[in-house]
Design an enzyme around this catalytic site. Sequence first.
Site, short mmCIF file in Angstrom:
data_model
loop_
_atom_site.label_atom_id
_atom_site.label_comp_id
_atom_site.label_asym_id
_atom_site.label_seq_id
_atom_site.Cartn_x
_atom_site.Cartn_y
_atom_site.Cartn_z
N LYS A 124 0.85 -1.20 0.00
CA LYS A 124 0.00 0.00 0.00
C LYS A 124 0.88 1.25 0.00
O LYS A 124 0.61 2.22 -0.71
CB LYS A 124 -0.92 -0.01 1.24
CG LYS A 124 -2.04 -1.02 1.13
CD LYS A 124 -2.81 -1.23 2.43
CE LYS A 124 -3.80 -2.39 2.23
NZ LYS A 124 -4.50 -2.80 3.44
N GLN A 128 -4.98 -1.85 9.63
CA GLN A 128 -4.80 -3.14 8.96
C GLN A 128 -5.38 -4.26 9.83
O GLN A 128 -5.09 -4.34 11.03
CB GLN A 128 -3.30 -3.37 8.69
CG GLN A 128 -2.98 -4.63 7.91
CD GLN A 128 -3.49 -4.60 6.46
OE1 GLN A 128 -3.68 -3.52 5.88
NE2 GLN A 128 -3.72 -5.76 5.89
N ASP A 170 -11.26 2.47 3.95
CA ASP A 170 -11.68 1.08 3.73
C ASP A 170 -13.18 1.01 3.45
O ASP A 170 -13.66 0.00 2.94
CB ASP A 170 -11.41 0.25 5.01
CG ASP A 170 -10.10 -0.51 4.97
OD1 ASP A 170 -9.69 -0.94 3.88
OD2 ASP A 170 -9.49 -0.67 6.05
N1 GUN Z 1 -6.53 -6.97 5.78
C1 GUN Z 1 -6.60 -7.64 4.61
N2 GUN Z 1 -7.20 -6.87 3.67
C2 GUN Z 1 -7.50 -5.69 4.27
C3 GUN Z 1 -8.10 -4.48 3.82
O1 GUN Z 1 -8.52 -4.34 2.67
N3 GUN Z 1 -8.21 -3.49 4.75
C4 GUN Z 1 -7.79 -3.64 6.03
N4 GUN Z 1 -7.96 -2.61 6.86
N5 GUN Z 1 -7.23 -4.73 6.48
C5 GUN Z 1 -7.08 -5.76 5.61
#
Ligand code: GUN
Length: 309
Positions: free
Chosen positions: A50, A94, A117
């Site tokens: 990311k 996350q 998100d």
């Molecule tokens: N863990 C795995 N995929 C994601 C995601 O898209 N967002 C978040 N916050 N955690 C994750």
Amino acid sequence: MIDGKEFARQMRSLIADEVSLALREYDICPTLDVIIVGDDAASHVYVNNKEKAAAETGIGSHIHRLPEDISQAALLELITSLNAKSGVHGILVQMPLPKHLSGEAALEKIDAYKDVDGFHIVNTGTLHGASARRSLRPCTPSGCMMLLETVISDISGLHALVIGRSHIVGRPVAEMLLQKNATVTIAHSRTRGLPELVRQADILVAAVGIAEYVQGDWIKKGAIILDVGINRVERDGKRKLVGDVDFSAALERARAITPVPGGIGPMTIACLLQNTVYAAYLQHDLPEAYAAFEGKIKDLSHSFNPSHE
Ligand code: GUN
């Protein structure tokens, strides 16, 4: 084959242009803060990806790496302080968090306009409700809809089957399909007669998380398949990634299908970056800029040639 990797690349390029425009026209540098707790190796890989993608588009990013034993209060305090900072447009916690922490409490603490998100109850409520309020939509479902639009612009009356009822993918993508006037069925682990349902589906979204669960001969001829699954398997002594659909068998029958890897996966991060720009426009009360950016993304879906072969 729907080339999600290429679409995501073009989207990142469009986002990079938008970030330059935001700086030039509004003096805003969209910025994303990511919070990661503990040492889960896979989560660190995701977060590093990311950060890399954000840098590529000019989006500012800051990663908060917190120790495994951090308290709930300290985590919520950090979120509160990021909510208050005008230079922070997107906040992402996350998942999964260590067991002693509540992911739900963390999500609810994030300012809804910074929730890139799209998991906050206000954003979920806006997606499922009748409000015209602008909001942030969850990334993977948005990516599914964009790739679907590269193949077909009008899904009105078509039968869409979503396998999986998670709050992250199944439910929001079902709602998005319904908003486009599809006839939507949601199947899940208790569903009976799944092969029969799949045989009726013009559009299939597979989000069960079981390797090659959907058999090729279940698939209706000419169906469009969006495979959200990312499953690690061992084949001929080698580790590889496969989706929730038996890809090679499905390829024979489908009109279009997203591969794994290289389909829906790359779209999730691209949509996260897109949401960071939307979040910046929401916080600076720039609805025209938000709408114009939305239009550019739509144009990309309509002009994209899904199979770059
Ligand atoms: N863990 C795995 N995929 C994601 C995601 O898209 N967002 C978040 N916050 N955690 C994750």
